[in-house]
Scaffold this motif. Structure first.
Motif, PDB file in Angstrom:
ATOM      1  N   GLN A 136       0.786  -1.427  -0.011  1.00 48.62           N
ATOM      2  CA  GLN A 136      -0.020   0.089  -0.020  1.00 48.62           C
ATOM      3  C   GLN A 136       1.001   1.371   0.045  1.00 48.62           C
ATOM      4  O   GLN A 136       1.404   1.348   0.999  1.00 48.62           O
ATOM      5  N   GLU A 137       0.633   1.972  -1.127  1.00 48.15           N
ATOM      6  CA  GLU A 137       1.780   3.282  -1.121  1.00 48.15           C
ATOM      7  C   GLU A 137       1.276   4.173  -0.114  1.00 48.15           C
ATOM      8  O   GLU A 137       2.156   4.755   0.333  1.00 48.15           O
ATOM      9  N   ALA A 139       1.102   3.590   2.796  1.00 41.68           N
ATOM     10  CA  ALA A 139       1.855   3.433   3.996  1.00 41.68           C
ATOM     11  C   ALA A 139       3.261   4.149   3.741  1.00 41.68           C
ATOM     12  O   ALA A 139       4.008   4.214   4.836  1.00 41.68           O
ATOM     13  N   LEU A 140       3.611   4.679   2.835  1.00 43.65           N
ATOM     14  CA  LEU A 140       5.007   5.179   2.637  1.00 43.65           C
ATOM     15  C   LEU A 140       5.097   6.852   2.532  1.00 43.65           C
ATOM     16  O   LEU A 140       6.230   7.212   2.673  1.00 43.65           O
ATOM     17  N   SER A 141       3.745   7.265   2.268  1.00 39.85           N
ATOM     18  CA  SER A 141       3.801   8.884   2.015  1.00 39.85           C
ATOM     19  C   SER A 141       3.633   9.399   3.423  1.00 39.85           C
ATOM     20  O   SER A 141       3.569   9.005   4.373  1.00 39.85           O
ATOM     21  N   TYR A 142       3.732  10.937   3.282  1.00 43.30           N
ATOM     22  CA  TYR A 142       3.561  11.442   4.543  1.00 43.30           C
ATOM     23  C   TYR A 142       1.956  11.329   4.837  1.00 43.30           C
ATOM     24  O   TYR A 142       1.268  11.343   4.139  1.00 43.30           O
ATOM     25  N   ASP A 143       1.967  11.206   6.451  1.00 42.72           N
ATOM     26  CA  ASP A 143       0.706  11.074   6.619  1.00 42.72           C
ATOM     27  C   ASP A 143      -0.242  12.250   6.960  1.00 42.72           C
ATOM     28  O   ASP A 143       0.407  13.335   7.000  1.00 42.72           O
ATOM     29  N   ASN A 144      -1.379  12.158   6.901  1.00 42.09           N
ATOM     30  CA  ASN A 144      -2.285  13.308   7.667  1.00 42.09           C
ATOM     31  C   ASN A 144      -1.654  13.835   8.930  1.00 42.09           C
ATOM     32  O   ASN A 144      -1.415  12.992  10.017  1.00 42.09           O
ATOM     33  N   SER A 343       4.942  13.862  11.006  1.00 40.69           N
ATOM     34  CA  SER A 343       3.742  13.059  11.046  1.00 40.69           C
ATOM     35  C   SER A 343       4.066  11.761  11.532  1.00 40.69           C
ATOM     36  O   SER A 343       5.254  11.582  11.865  1.00 40.69           O
ATOM     37  N   VAL A 345       4.535   7.257  11.824  1.00 43.10           N
ATOM     38  CA  VAL A 345       4.578   6.189  11.048  1.00 43.10           C
ATOM     39  C   VAL A 345       3.362   5.695  10.483  1.00 43.10           C
ATOM     40  O   VAL A 345       2.582   5.423  11.408  1.00 43.10           O
ATOM     41  N   LEU A 346       3.285   5.184   9.417  1.00 42.34           N
ATOM     42  CA  LEU A 346       1.941   4.999   8.717  1.00 42.34           C
ATOM     43  C   LEU A 346       1.563   3.307   9.022  1.00 42.34           C
ATOM     44  O   LEU A 346       0.515   2.896   9.287  1.00 42.34           O
TER      45      LEU A 346
END
Lengths: 485, 485
Positions: A136-137, A139-144, A343, A345-346
């Motif tokens: 799941q991409e 999980a790698l981007s910046y979180d809200n 942010s 960790v996702l």
């Protein structure tokens, strides 16, 4: 009379007569079955009956133990800290305790990591695996900035149990309860300000305040009802206190549960003196009574309560998934969160959200509550058995830490040094105080599986306590004794 | 002459003659192959030759584009910030920018998240999956306060590239570079202190200082050589500055690379005035030149440099794996780390450590460097094509952000508002300044795949810039024009 009742009565009689002593291991189920010519299940039923009668206690993978017959030690009386603003220090000692949890040779009764060996935790691994598989991409981007929305929705659902009606937007996800507390404090106070705390208080809270150059004023605290409201009011009259940090449920380190009436009175007091309340609820879900008590936050009418919590005690600390419900301080908390870690960790947020959504959380927490309650029964028995009679101990209503108070002249710092030589770590009381009190106290954790090694460690600590107390008594005898020699 | 040379020459001629204009898409490989009766590979070879000659640029999944023939816009001249301590504000605008990255409908050229779509990142997923499969209990307990040892060993290995000889113990793992910077600042300065920064400076750094009530003094900065040492020295003579925060490599937002001689001179200056240097190296590995330049830290003889970095730009921001090399401030940094988040998430640390250990890191970073360099070529061309000629642009030496300067009267804040209506987000210059400068500038990110949608967005921004500049020109014409109508 059935066979198992007969066997149970026989064993009860032997315990009564002192043939099996408090804390001693009883014969195995197999042995008794052969000895008395009865089935395994009959012996198990008999043991279950004795457990119901609170005469014995089962120890997973180790058998059954006789509960101590010695009278329960008294509860310590209300604490009496120095009631003026003080600066926090003691970082060296805390660092040592924190570092100890890394050493596999060390038997630590000083930390507060939960039991991670239970099978009810396994679905969490499946979730992590699934995230890896699905790539799941997201999980790698910046979180809200405020955290993953599905996780915040699940947290809002869980918090209904503590009486809170929340939306996802009321919640800010943090890196563990530490970041929750740190951003909450930074949202309500500036360096140089004064914050009131219960005394004793979790050393992590003291260190957060120390790191932010905030002064601490410690409030006398009762072992059954918590913070003295009377003492707090006097302090609020006298000092420009910005906020109170409280752990009203399953308090760490004292284990009390603040009664509802006192929680209401505390809120009224906070309104009258216009202070913020930072409610640390990290152990709240581990209350032994069910349903768990309502949080202060649930009765907060003007948004002055910042509830801080995490899954570090209920699930696992390595996840570092915590949260704040900041009330009227939402904007400030978001800002402080942004400047503290950006942010969170996702992948662990995703894993926890799914773990809860799929219904794995309630059975896990139910099991952990029961487990810790049983561990407490065992540890209390061992303390009664191995410690001298001059001690007082707390009566934890949840969580997994026990507070032990020795006579005033006792030096727990010296004891800890001694025990360290045997690779046993305990937390000495003065870590929990900014003004150096509680040097005669210990905090013992009972989250870990209660193995014979733990019993031996408790026995070793008890013996060392006994030796030091006897030496003290000799020490204060008239000097004449020396001259006579 | 071979077929492909012939075709390449023909196409070059057409470009020269303006038949294909700068920024325009060239015919597809298939079309040319049919048109000229040559094989697909011949066309590909011809295009490759033109790419070598810097006449065209390939755009993954979109074909080949003609490079702009318009003269390159000039580099902006050295910045001139207000050179006295100021307080930082602007949180609202930053929050808006940060929140925009969540909205899937928004086309954001304002953020700085890397490209997460590359296949060289896939082994990272495998690692996460493996952690789930193996159910490593280590991933759930409290981490070593300084971070996972195997990860720190890998980081130490990677940092050899930047000239640093480090041990695992020299490194403290953090929750992203944000926590690295935050704990570094807290280790060297108190609220009310003054810290010097390059100007413009990444808005996250400004917000960290704002959150900690630290004052900022902004130093004039050159677009090719970085921070003005002369201006810094004047400031150090005049003000009690505690530290300098610098981004000497692939600077965000200006893209410069500080020359070695200036880095040495900076260290000498820091020694003379006894200030700490916080070196933000988060884009350092994305330098387009290879090998990457040596860090300030590598020449730090007395431990006054705190190097901060993370894998947020090289791998993925959602991992939140960052680190500090705190030099002589190790104890303070550990303390601040403990009070900020306690410890860091373990599963992402484990995954990154394995990703590096198994050799996946260098090829990934190599690919990303090339990709961003190619993206820069495209974006520069588009800016040249779609923006008016009165602009200046930076010359990034690494990373993935471009700085565009419009004439002084330009209002980039108004432009951003306008673009937002079209769901296009850009970062306006004054976010990067504590004293409200750079309102006529924009920062454009080029990390995302350079799709036709991005080209359209750049075209839309360029058109809006053009409109505003024309309107401004009319606005300052003599009022007579109006009367005549």
């Amino acid at each position: 009379m059935t066979r198992y009742q007969h066997l149970a009565d026989l064993l009860a009689q032997r315990i009564e007569q002192g043939l099996y002593r408090g804390g001693e291991r009883l014969p195995s189920v197999r042995t008794l079955s052969q000895e008395h010519g009865v089935s395994i299940s009959t012996v198990q039923q008999a043991y279950y009956r004795l457990e119901q009668q609170q005469l014995i206690v089962p120890l997973p993978r180790s058998g059954y133990f006789v509960r101590a017959r010695k009278a329960e030690p008294p509860i310590p009386s209300m604490t009496r800290p120095v009631q003026r603003p003080v600066e926090v220090k003691k970082w060296g000692a805390v660092l040592e305790l924190v570092s100890a949890r890394q050493d596999p040779d060390v038997l630590s009764l000083g930390g507060s990591s939960p039991d991670l060996t239970q099978s009810t935790l396994k679905p969490l691994w499946k979730q992590l695996q699934r995230i890896g598989q699905k790539q799941q991409e997201a999980a790698l981007s910046y979180d809200n900035l405020a955290g993953l929305v599905p996780l915040r929705e699940q947290i809002a659902r869980l918090m209904v149990d503590s009486g809170c009606q929340l939306q996802a937007d009321d919640i800010v996800v943090t890196t563990g309860c530490t970041e929750a507390l740190s951003v909450a404090v930074r949202a309500v106070a500036q360096p140089g300000d004064i914050i009131a705390v219960e005394s004793p208080v979790f050393h992590g809270i003291l260190q957060i305040l120390c790191g932010l150059n905030i002064k601490v004023i410690e409030i006398p605290t009762d072992f059954t009802t918590g913070l003295s409201l009377e003492a707090l009011e006097l302090v609020l009259e006298q000092w420009p206190v910005k906020a109170l940090i409280t752990v009203p449920h399953c308090n760490n380190p004292l284990g009390f549960m603040m009664p509802s009436a006192r929680k209401r009175a505390l809120l009224t007091l906070a309104q009258r003196y216009d202070i913020a309340i930072i409610e640390d609820d990290v152990y709240g879900e581990l209350a032994y009574e069910y349903p768990r008590p309502a949080s202060l936050k649930s009765a907060d009418r003007d948004g002055r309560v910042l509830l801080c919590s995490s899954f570090s005690k209920t699930l696992a600390p390595g996840l570092r998934v915590g949260w704040v419900v900041p009330g009227r301080y939402l904007d400030r908390v978001l800002h402080m969160k942004y400047t503290s870690t950006g942010s969170s960790v996702l992948c662990t947020q995703l894993a926890v959200a799914e773990f809860i959504a799929q219904g794995y959380y309630p059975p896990h927490v139910r099991r952990m509550r029961m487990l810790y309650q049983r561990n407490l029964a065992l540890l209390s028995d061992w303390v009664r058995r191995y410690f001298p009679e001059t001690i007082c101990v707390s009566r934890p209503q949840g969580g997994f830490v026990l507070w032990v108070e020795m006579p005033p002249a006792f030096d727990a710092v010296a004891l800890c040094q001694q025990m360290k030589a045997h690779n046993i770590y305990v937390a000495e009381g003065s870590l929990f105080c900014a003004s150096g009190k509680y040097r005669h106290c210990l905090r013992l954790s009972y989250s870990m599986p209660m193995t014979p090694a733990i019993e031996q460690a408790v026995a070793a600590i008890g013996a060392a306590v006994e030796r030091q107390i006897s030496a003290n008594v000799e020490h204060i005898e008239p000097a004449g004794g020396e001259v006579k020699r």
